[in-house]
Design an enzyme around this catalytic site. Structure first.
Site, PDB file in Angstrom:
ATOM      1  N   CYS A   2     -68.662 -80.665 -67.121  1.00 20.75           N
ATOM      2  CA  CYS A   2     -68.813 -79.391 -67.821  1.00 20.75           C
ATOM      3  C   CYS A   2     -70.297 -79.030 -67.902  1.00 20.75           C
ATOM      4  CB  CYS A   2     -68.265 -79.521 -69.242  1.00 20.75           C
ATOM      5  SG  CYS A   2     -66.603 -80.197 -69.307  1.00 20.75           S
ATOM      6  N   ARG A  27     -70.486 -76.275 -62.461  1.00 21.09           N
ATOM      7  CA  ARG A  27     -70.130 -77.603 -62.977  1.00 21.09           C
ATOM      8  C   ARG A  27     -68.713 -77.625 -63.529  1.00 21.09           C
ATOM      9  NH1 ARG A  27     -74.759 -80.595 -64.074  1.00 21.09           N
ATOM     10  NH2 ARG A  27     -73.583 -81.854 -65.547  1.00 21.09           N
ATOM     11  N   TRP A  74     -64.647 -78.042 -67.376  1.00 18.47           N
ATOM     12  CA  TRP A  74     -63.776 -78.520 -66.296  1.00 18.47           C
ATOM     13  C   TRP A  74     -62.837 -79.501 -66.977  1.00 18.47           C
ATOM     14  CZ3 TRP A  74     -63.188 -83.387 -63.676  1.00 18.47           C
ATOM     15  CH2 TRP A  74     -62.391 -83.323 -62.533  1.00 18.47           C
ATOM     16  N   ASN A 100     -69.680 -83.001 -72.760  1.00 18.00           N
ATOM     17  CA  ASN A 100     -69.415 -83.223 -71.333  1.00 18.00           C
ATOM     18  C   ASN A 100     -69.253 -84.728 -71.162  1.00 18.00           C
ATOM     19  OD1 ASN A 100     -69.229 -83.190 -68.552  1.00 18.00           O
ATOM     20  ND2 ASN A 100     -71.454 -83.183 -68.244  1.00 18.00           N
ATOM     21  N   GLY A 101     -68.078 -85.157 -70.701  1.00 19.40           N
ATOM     22  CA  GLY A 101     -67.833 -86.598 -70.529  1.00 19.40           C
ATOM     23  C   GLY A 101     -66.410 -86.921 -70.915  1.00 19.40           C
ATOM     24  N   GLU A 486     -65.577 -83.987 -42.420  1.00 17.60           N
ATOM     25  CA  GLU A 486     -66.343 -83.044 -43.253  1.00 17.60           C
ATOM     26  C   GLU A 486     -65.861 -81.615 -43.017  1.00 17.60           C
ATOM     27  OE1 GLU A 486     -68.083 -83.189 -45.731  1.00 17.60           O
ATOM     28  OE2 GLU A 486     -69.194 -81.316 -45.799  1.00 17.60           O
ATOM     29  N   LYS A 490     -64.280 -79.131 -45.886  1.00 20.94           N
ATOM     30  CA  LYS A 490     -64.790 -77.785 -46.158  1.00 20.94           C
ATOM     31  C   LYS A 490     -63.651 -76.784 -46.194  1.00 20.94           C
ATOM     32  CE  LYS A 490     -67.901 -78.552 -47.531  1.00 20.94           C
ATOM     33  NZ  LYS A 490     -68.132 -79.906 -47.589  1.00 20.94           N
ATOM     34  N   GLU A 493     -61.124 -77.366 -49.249  1.00 19.70           N
ATOM     35  CA  GLU A 493     -61.602 -77.223 -50.639  1.00 19.70           C
ATOM     36  C   GLU A 493     -61.954 -75.777 -50.979  1.00 19.70           C
ATOM     37  OE1 GLU A 493     -65.252 -79.165 -51.815  1.00 19.70           O
ATOM     38  OE2 GLU A 493     -66.036 -79.048 -49.806  1.00 19.70           O
ATOM     39  N   HIS A 509     -51.151 -91.848 -32.505  1.00 16.63           N
ATOM     40  CA  HIS A 509     -50.484 -92.812 -33.388  1.00 16.63           C
ATOM     41  C   HIS A 509     -49.829 -92.133 -34.583  1.00 16.63           C
ATOM     42  CE1 HIS A 509     -52.398 -95.830 -30.925  1.00 16.63           C
ATOM     43  NE2 HIS A 509     -53.522 -95.141 -31.033  1.00 16.63           N
ATOM     44  N   LYS A 608     -68.719 -78.941 -59.284  1.00 15.36           N
ATOM     45  CA  LYS A 608     -69.782 -79.296 -58.340  1.00 15.36           C
ATOM     46  C   LYS A 608     -70.061 -80.793 -58.347  1.00 15.36           C
ATOM     47  CE  LYS A 608     -72.966 -78.853 -55.331  1.00 15.36           C
ATOM     48  NZ  LYS A 608     -72.517 -78.723 -53.933  1.00 15.36           N
TER      49      LYS A 608
HETATM   50  C1  AGP Z   1     -67.884 -81.599 -51.118  1.00 16.22           C
HETATM   51  O1  AGP Z   1     -68.034 -80.299 -50.609  1.00 16.22           O
HETATM   52  C2  AGP Z   1     -67.623 -81.610 -52.600  1.00 16.22           C
HETATM   53  N1  AGP Z   1     -68.555 -80.812 -53.303  1.00 16.22           N
HETATM   54  C3  AGP Z   1     -67.474 -83.023 -53.133  1.00 16.22           C
HETATM   55  O2  AGP Z   1     -66.694 -83.771 -52.240  1.00 16.22           O
HETATM   56  C4  AGP Z   1     -68.809 -83.777 -53.328  1.00 16.22           C
HETATM   57  O3  AGP Z   1     -69.381 -84.084 -52.082  1.00 16.22           O
HETATM   58  C5  AGP Z   1     -68.508 -85.077 -54.081  1.00 16.22           C
HETATM   59  O4  AGP Z   1     -67.949 -84.746 -55.333  1.00 16.22           O
HETATM   60  C6  AGP Z   1     -69.741 -85.950 -54.281  1.00 16.22           C
HETATM   61  O5  AGP Z   1     -70.690 -85.249 -55.057  1.00 16.22           O
HETATM   62  P1  AGP Z   1     -72.195 -85.831 -55.115  1.00 16.22           P
HETATM   63  O6  AGP Z   1     -72.736 -85.764 -53.712  1.00 16.22           O
HETATM   64  O7  AGP Z   1     -72.908 -84.930 -56.067  1.00 16.22           O
HETATM   65  O8  AGP Z   1     -72.105 -87.252 -55.590  1.00 16.22           O
END
Ligand code: AGP
Length: 613
Positions: A2, A27, A74, A100-101, A486, A490, A493, A509, A608
């Site tokens: 958060c 966040r 969040w 936050n936590g 990757e 992208k 997500e 396979h 994020k």
């Molecule tokens: C990837 O696009 C996401 N934002 C997510 O997978 C991110 O890479 C992951 O949460 C790790 O975050 P960090 O690099 O801040 O540790």
């Protein structure tokens, strides 16, 4: 995770708070709220939805105040709704709190508080804190700060907290453990925030709170910080490294597109001062004190999450090829619970854009406890990971606001490439000519990415092919296999289309059963050792009517002829290919998501940085 913002001073608090939580929405953004100290009363406004919803909700409310706190959430415990939104208020309305936590022992504490007659309005873990603090402050003749500390001694979990109360109307109490929190020092005014984004507009003088700290900020007296043992700490002021224009979208419609186009500059910045051509040396200042540990390492273990884990997979090819040492790449969330076997000859590299990802931080601590040398690769100066590793290198990508990582990935790979090259040179594990070829090619990567940007409109056209699709497969071999993962991440997500990355040979396979005319197959088929093999994999897909979108080296004809769509990218050294082959996949995902009307910068359910488990 958060976003937390607080303000106390002579200005109107509400505009500062709202602007601040907007800058922290990356966040978490499923609900938002604000609490304002007005004379001896707390006005609290909160609702489900983004900060813009909260703004609409507050249009007809009394928002005049000089002290207040605000939160963007969040959800961890309790679905996103008005009641579960923060801030949470004590029963008598005298204390408001944002968090936050995760409070791991909240159920035990909740039952005890309910036994004492406290009524709960939300399903959150956070709410127990405000009742616990009230319960202690009511029953003991102590300061609110002391009541907060005593309450936190009963808590197991992580927190960044901000608390206002009517007994001290110009005061904010903050506490930190496991989630980031910093204090901005203005002219007779204070700001608090989860990171620098809400603060940089007003001041660049900040204090990064440490785990266990409880601080009292009040414009009528000096900041007081006490540690977990209740000992006074001298505030250590640092300079905020980010600037305001780095936080703005500029002429771009989305942060993600801005950050994709920032990559040539970001990669240059991640190399700046680290390649000394005259002295023919690659050096990373942040790890120089641990060079001997790195040179004598028997094994590298890389722990990370998400995109950072994909960068780790690329690093596996880099280190094993260049440094000739075994590399194991681990999901940090698995590593932390696997009771890993580590020793002093191991070097653990933890990779994280935010430096606050809970699983990666936990992996860091376990590696340190078991005697390994822990090196960080991180993008946020002063983040928890940056402060807790033995040594490390910043990626210098600048703030990455878009939830989908782009420049974080390419700058992480750049720094890891420099790390591998530096070690390989010192160990003599690669020829001087190959070493120089890689450095020259690495320095040309920004220009190569600029060339790829010229195909942005064509890639946008390809994106329209995906808009009625529900699945996609991404294939790559060798160092392009992590790029396939990757690219798939992208797409899924930000467009919510299910996409999976596979090593191209894996198709046979099982996954090949998925291939039909409705299945787009994105194949990274750049010129590399296994080029012919991947051509065969493409034929296997075509034989089952799969549609091929290929990423090839410019001038390619063979794969191009097989493809329904073909994106050509500049030739580059095979090991450096992820730095260029990932770019069209970022643009493809972006345009698909935009064409589907998705919220590119704040995709549903995501945040994020996941600073909770
Ligand atoms: C990837 O696009 C996401 N934002 C997510 O997978 C991110 O890479 C992951 O949460 C790790 O975050 P960090 O690099 O801040 O540790």
């Amino acid at each position: 995770m958060c976003g937390i913002v607080g303000y106390t001073g002579s200005r109107e608090a509400y505009p500062i708070l709202i602007d601040g939580v907007k800058r922290l929405e990356y966040r978490g953004y499923d609900s938002a709220g604000v609490a304002l100290l007005q004379d001896d009363n707390i006005s609290l406004y909160k609702c489900r939805g983004k900060v813009s919803e909260l703004e609409r909700f507050c249009l007809d409310k009394n928002i005049k105040a000089h002290t207040g706190i605000a939160h963007t959430r969040w959800a961890t415990h309790g679905e996103p709704n008005d009641q579960n939104a923060h801030p949470h208020l004590s029963e008598d309305g005298k204390i408001a709190l944002i968090h936050n936590g995760i409070i791991e022992n909240y159920l035990i504490l909740k039952r005890e508080l309910q036994r004492r007659g406290y009524q709960f309005k939300s399903e959150t873990d956070t709410e127990i804190l405000v009742h616990l603090i009230r319960d202690i402050s009511k029953n003991e003749n102590i300061s609110m700060a002391e009541a907060v500390r005593q309450a936190l001694n009963e808590v197991v979990g992580t927190y960044a907290l901000a608390i206002i109360n009517t007994e001290q109307p110009e005061e904010i109490i903050v506490a930190k453990k496991g989630s980031p929190l910093l204090i901005g020092m203005g002219e007779n005014e204070y700001f608090i925030a989860s990171d620098g984004a809400p603060i940089v507009k007003y001041t660049n003088k900040v204090i990064y709170l440490e785990d266990g700290d409880v601080a009292v900020i009040n414009t009528n007296k000096k900041i007081e910080i006490r540690n977990i043992n209740n000992e006074k700490k001298r505030p250590y002021t640092q300079k905020l490294e980010i600037t305001l224009d780095q936080l703005e979208k500029g002429d771009f419609p989305h942060y993600m597109l801005k950050e994709i186009f920032e990559q040539p500059r970001a990669i240059q910045d991640s190399m700046r001062g680290r390649i000394n051509v005259e002295k023919d040396v690659v050096s990373l200042g942040g790890i120089i004190d641990y060079e001997a540990k790195l040179m004598n390492a028997k094994r590298f273990i890389i722990a990370a999450c998400g995109t950072s884990w994909h960068a780790g997979l690329v690093a596996e090819y880099l280190f094993e090829t260049l440094v000739r040492l075994p590399v194991e790449v681990e999901y940090a969330s698995e590593f932390r619970y696997r009771n890993p076997i580590l020793n002093e000859d191991d070097v653990v590299i933890v990779i994280s854009q935010s430096g606050e990802t809970a699983d990666t931080l936990a992996a860091l601590e376990i590696a340190k406890e078991r005697g390994a040398t822990v090196i960080g690769v991180c993008n946020v100066v002063g983040s928890t990971l940056a402060r807790n590793t033995h040594a490390g290198s910043y990626t210098h990508a600048g703030p990455e606001i878009g939830v989908a990582s782009t420049k974080a990935f390419t700058t992480q790979v750049t720094v890891l490439t420099l790390m591998a090259l530096s070690l390989a040179r010192k160990k003599g594990s690669i020829s001087l000519s190959y070493y120089h070829r890689l450095i020259n090619d690495l320095e040309s990567i920004p220009q190569k990415i600029d060339i790829i940007f010229q195909q942005n409109d064509y890639i946008k056209q390809i994106a329209s092919f995906f808009t009625n699709k529900r699945n996609a497969i991404y294939l790559g071999r060798g160092v392009n296999y992590p790029v396939a993962l990757e690219g798939a991440l992208k797409l899924k997500e930000i467009s919510y289309i299910h996409a999976e990355g596979y090593p191209a040979a894996e198709m046979k396979h099982g996954p090949i059963a998925l291939i039909d005319e409705e299945m787009p197959v994105v194949v990274i088929a750049t010129m590399q050792g296994t080029y012919e093999k991947i051509g065969s994999n493409i034929q296997e897909v075509i034989a089952r009517k799969g549609k091929i979108i290929s990423i090839v080296t410019e001038g390619d004809t063979q794969v191009k002829e097989m493809s329904d769509f073909c994106i050509e990218i500049p030739a580059t050294e095979e090991l450096l290919m992820p730095l260029v082959s990932s770019i069209p996949l970022q643009l493809l995902a972006y345009h698909v998501a935009v064409s589907l009307g998705c919220d590119v910068d704040k995709p549903r359910n995501l945040a994020k940085s996941v600073s909770v488990e």
